[in-house]
Enzyme design. Structure first.
Site, short mmCIF file in Angstrom:
data_model
loop_
_atom_site.label_atom_id
_atom_site.label_comp_id
_atom_site.label_asym_id
_atom_site.label_seq_id
_atom_site.Cartn_x
_atom_site.Cartn_y
_atom_site.Cartn_z
N ASP A 40 4.77 -6.83 5.30
CA ASP A 40 4.43 -7.40 4.00
C ASP A 40 5.66 -8.05 3.38
OD1 ASP A 40 2.49 -7.38 1.58
OD2 ASP A 40 4.32 -6.48 0.76
N GLU A 76 5.01 -11.44 7.61
CA GLU A 76 4.29 -12.26 6.65
C GLU A 76 5.26 -13.21 5.98
OE1 GLU A 76 1.80 -12.67 2.70
OE2 GLU A 76 3.58 -11.44 2.88
C1 LAG Z 1 2.14 -9.55 -0.23
N1 LAG Z 1 2.59 -10.27 0.70
O1 LAG Z 1 3.82 -10.78 0.67
C2 LAG Z 1 0.75 -9.07 -0.22
O2 LAG Z 1 0.00 -9.70 0.80
C3 LAG Z 1 0.19 -9.29 -1.59
O3 LAG Z 1 -1.15 -8.93 -1.62
C4 LAG Z 1 1.01 -8.46 -2.59
O4 LAG Z 1 0.63 -8.73 -3.94
C5 LAG Z 1 2.49 -8.82 -2.51
N2 LAG Z 1 2.97 -9.25 -1.24
C6 LAG Z 1 3.33 -7.59 -2.90
O5 LAG Z 1 3.23 -6.60 -1.86
C7 LAG Z 1 -0.36 -7.88 -4.51
C8 LAG Z 1 -1.07 -8.61 -5.62
C9 LAG Z 1 -0.20 -8.75 -6.86
C10 LAG Z 1 0.28 -7.37 -7.30
C11 LAG Z 1 1.09 -6.79 -6.13
C12 LAG Z 1 1.64 -5.40 -6.45
O6 LAG Z 1 -1.46 -9.91 -5.16
O7 LAG Z 1 -1.01 -9.29 -7.90
O8 LAG Z 1 1.07 -7.46 -8.47
O9 LAG Z 1 0.22 -6.66 -4.98
O10 LAG Z 1 0.64 -4.52 -6.78
C13 LAG Z 1 0.70 -6.62 -9.56
C14 LAG Z 1 0.27 -7.42 -10.77
C15 LAG Z 1 1.46 -8.25 -11.27
C16 LAG Z 1 2.64 -7.32 -11.63
C17 LAG Z 1 2.99 -6.49 -10.37
C18 LAG Z 1 4.08 -5.47 -10.68
O11 LAG Z 1 -0.79 -8.28 -10.39
O12 LAG Z 1 1.07 -8.97 -12.43
O13 LAG Z 1 3.78 -8.09 -12.00
O14 LAG Z 1 1.81 -5.76 -9.93
O15 LAG Z 1 3.67 -4.53 -11.65
#
Ligand code: LAG
Ligand code: CA
Length: 598
Positions: free
Chosen positions: A232, A264
């Site tokens: 990741d 990735e």
């Molecule tokens: C990845 N690949 O590089 C994953 O495929 C992707 O799904 C991951 O993002 C990202 N890297 C981090 O491992 C996902 C969500 C984000 C989420 C993150 C952490 O797409 O939206 O962020 O996982 O849970 C969330 C909130 C953000 C906030 C963050 C920290 O959506 O707004 O800033 O958490 O609190």
């Protein structure tokens, strides 16, 4: 003489009708401190399925029941380490993405099950010849805030006090950084790799002790039999650190050799894909965008010879039509597009480039935040909402790898091996057929009309089952005649010689059937019944009928419904909600029918 709807179908109907009735009638559907040891190049003899968010027991069952027997050699599972629990979140409680925020490296308890269930899954999959690939989150830990993780460990953004549950290792403020700010300039490589991805506490992977903890986590997985990793956010970890971590891991018990790894990387001018190619395979998002886009547009005739996507050779690339991120945030072509999507997945499996990953998960409708189908909280379990067992016969889960167009294609890929591709036919922009040497022949029809095709092939004379759907086809004197269904494929391979029932319907044939059905926008009509051709009462695996502006509300198709075969019409919308005809089952042979509420 009329019998009741079978129990399974009735239960599915009852479950799925609930959300539907609630819908309105018109519902639309750094510097290199580490020694760069290159991981060995992985040969592309793998066919993977990403079972996004499936729980451990369900993955184990799928390895035994379907993946192993059908020649899928690897399964990518969601992160197994302790994760944050987010009961209340904007856009949906217990979002799927909480799992990408590690609290510790303990496997003890996640929303997908316990450490014992995880270990049992790895063993079951291995016993069935399926390598488990773990989604390894190594770039960062949690985001802002504090709380208690899924296994009961307390955390704060820069404080992860017990990484392995035995008091021997922790991360505190100094294990992060050196940049403690969110990535702002994505054109600055230093920033992309050392600052915070979406505000997640970025590990200081320049520190050998930090890398040591990561290696300990990964080696623990390998010792359980895990065969590889999807890394990741690999692009956000400097190459030298990736090289050290992944070049110095244990060998995999059972399978032998180093773990297989794919990184990735969303490649761009600042961090090209090729920067990570020395250390394993690399996710090719350029392939994803182009191939998915061309299938969506019905513009596939040129795809036999792929361009040089991102500069990655076949051996270096991991390919996919979508993944859990793109299906939510850049949905070029996804399960919501139905047959065209499955057709693209079948093409990816037939075409000799990269290591393919077929994506299955769950239906999230319009809510990109929504977590997997869940049984809610379980008394005494700190993981929050617990993921339910997968059931591919409901619309709640998406089992793309089981779709008839896709299910047989791992066997095709294995049969074709490394034999080169020879183009055999095109017909307009939307149609393409090719040989894989003398080992396989495949034809893809990304149009709305049946493609009646006679083509040369190097496949030896004989009769072969269609690995991309129903029926069989015969090769004689080096020629094959097939009817490729609209938005369907015909794929024949040497290990798929037809042994019985070869007199059965050719692909795209059967008896014509017309049904008058009034539908809401976005709904499609399927014929579902007791026979395998009719999906064995699994709505999404039935035979799809089609209509257009001129013929609506008449839906038509070709379908084989023998005398005495029980069947029904169903309507399925873009979110997978299924509506069944009420009343008793229809009994074959089929005559033209009108949907009624009997
Ligand atoms: C990845 N690949 O590089 C994953 O495929 C992707 O799904 C991951 O993002 C990202 N890297 C981090 O491992 C996902 C969500 C984000 C989420 C993150 C952490 O797409 O939206 O962020 O996982 O849970 C969330 C909130 C953000 C906030 C963050 C920290 O959506 O707004 O800033 O958490 O609190
Ligand atoms: Ca980083």
């Amino acid at each position: 003489m009329h019998r009741r709807t079978p129990l399974k179908a009735a239960a599915a109907a009852a479950l799925l009708l609930l959300p539907l009735t609630a819908l309105p009638a018109s519902a639309a559907p750094l510097p290199a401190s580490a020694e760069a040891t290159a991981a060995p190049t992985t040969p592309n003899d793998e066919t993977l399925v990403q079972l996004f968010q499936w729980n451990w027991d369900s993955v184990a069952a799928e390895c035994a029941d379907f993946l192993g027997p059908n020649g899928f050699s690897g399964v990518q599972v969601s992160p197994p380490q302790e994760h944050v629990v987010i009961p209340f979140a904007e856009g949906g409680d217990h979002p799927w993405w909480q799992d990408y925020q590690p609290v510790s490296y303990r496997l003890d308890n996640t929303r997908r099950g316990t450490a014992a269930e995880f270990a049992a899954m790895v063993a079951t999959c291995r016993d069935n010849g399926v390598r488990v690939y773990v989604d390894a989150v190594v770039n960062h830990m949690t985001g802002d805030g504090d709380g208690v993780g899924s296994a009961g460990t307390s955390w704060a953004k820069y404080d992860h006090p017990d990484l392995f549950g035995d008091g021997t290792a922790s991360y505190d403020h100094d294990d992060f950084g050196p940049c403690y700010e969110e990535i702002a300039n994505w054109n600055d490589k230093e920033e992309v790799q050392n600052c915070q991805l979406v505000g997640l506490a970025d590990l200081d992977t320049a520190d050998p002790q930090v890398r040591g903890h990561i290696k300990r986590y990964l080696n623990g997985l390998i010792d359980l039999g895990v065969g590889g990793f999807r890394v990741d956010a690999a692009k956000h970890v400097p190459e030298a650190h990736i090289a050290d971590i992944f070049g110095n891991l244990n060998t995999v018990p059972g399978f032998g050799g180093a773990p297989r790894v794919f990184h990735e990387v969303y490649g761009d001018a600042t961090v090209p894909y090729t920067a990570y190619a020395p250390y394993g395979e690399v996710t090719n998002f350029d392939y994803q965008r182009d191939v998915a886009g061309k299938f969506k547009d019905g513009n596939i005739a040129g795809l036999a010879r792929l361009p040089d996507y991102g500069g990655l050779t076949s051996e270096q690339a991991t390919v996919f039509i979508d993944n859990h991120d793109t299906q939510r945030y850049h949905p070029t072509l996804t399960y919501k597009d139905g047959d065209r999507y499955h057709l693209a997945a079948a093409f990816m499996l037939a075409h000799p480039y990269g290591t393919p990953v077929v994506t299955s998960g769950y239906d999230f409708g319009d809510n990109v935040t929504e977590g997997p189908p869940s049984i809610g909280n379980v008394e005494g379990n700190p993981a929050g909402w617990i993921t339910e067992d997968t059931d591919c016969s409901t619309g709640a889960w998406v089992c793309s790898h089981r779709h008839p167009t896709v299910a047989g294609m791992a066997a095709f890929r294995t049969s074709a091996g490394d034999t080169p591709l020879v183009q055999r036919a095109t017909d307009g922009d939307g149609r393409l057929a090719f040989d894989r040497g003398a080992r396989g022949f495949a034809a893809f029809n990304a149009t709305g009309d049946v493609w009646r095709l006679t083509a040369d092939t190097s496949l030896p004379d004989g009769t072969y089952d269609n690995a991309a759907g129903g029926g069989a086809a015969t090769v004689s004197d080096g020629r094959v005649t097939v009817q490729v269904p609209a938005d369907g494929a015909v794929a024949l391979h040497v290990d798929g010689e037809c042994e019985d029932d070869c007199g059965g319907p050719d692909p795209g044939t059967g008896d014509p059937l017309q049904a008058i059905v009034h539908t809401n926008w976005g709904q499609e009509v399927y014929v579902v019944g007791s026979t395998p051709e009719l999906g064995s009462w699994n709505p999404t695996q039935g035979v799809k009928l089609s209509t257009d502006a001129a013929t609506y509300p008449t839906w038509s198709g070709t379908v084989t419904i023998g005398a005495g075969t029980e069947w029904k019409l169903v309507k399925i919308d873009g979110s997978g909600n299924v509506e069944w005809e009420t009343g008793s089952n229809r009994i074959g042979p089929a005559t033209d029918v009108t949907w009624d509420q009997r």
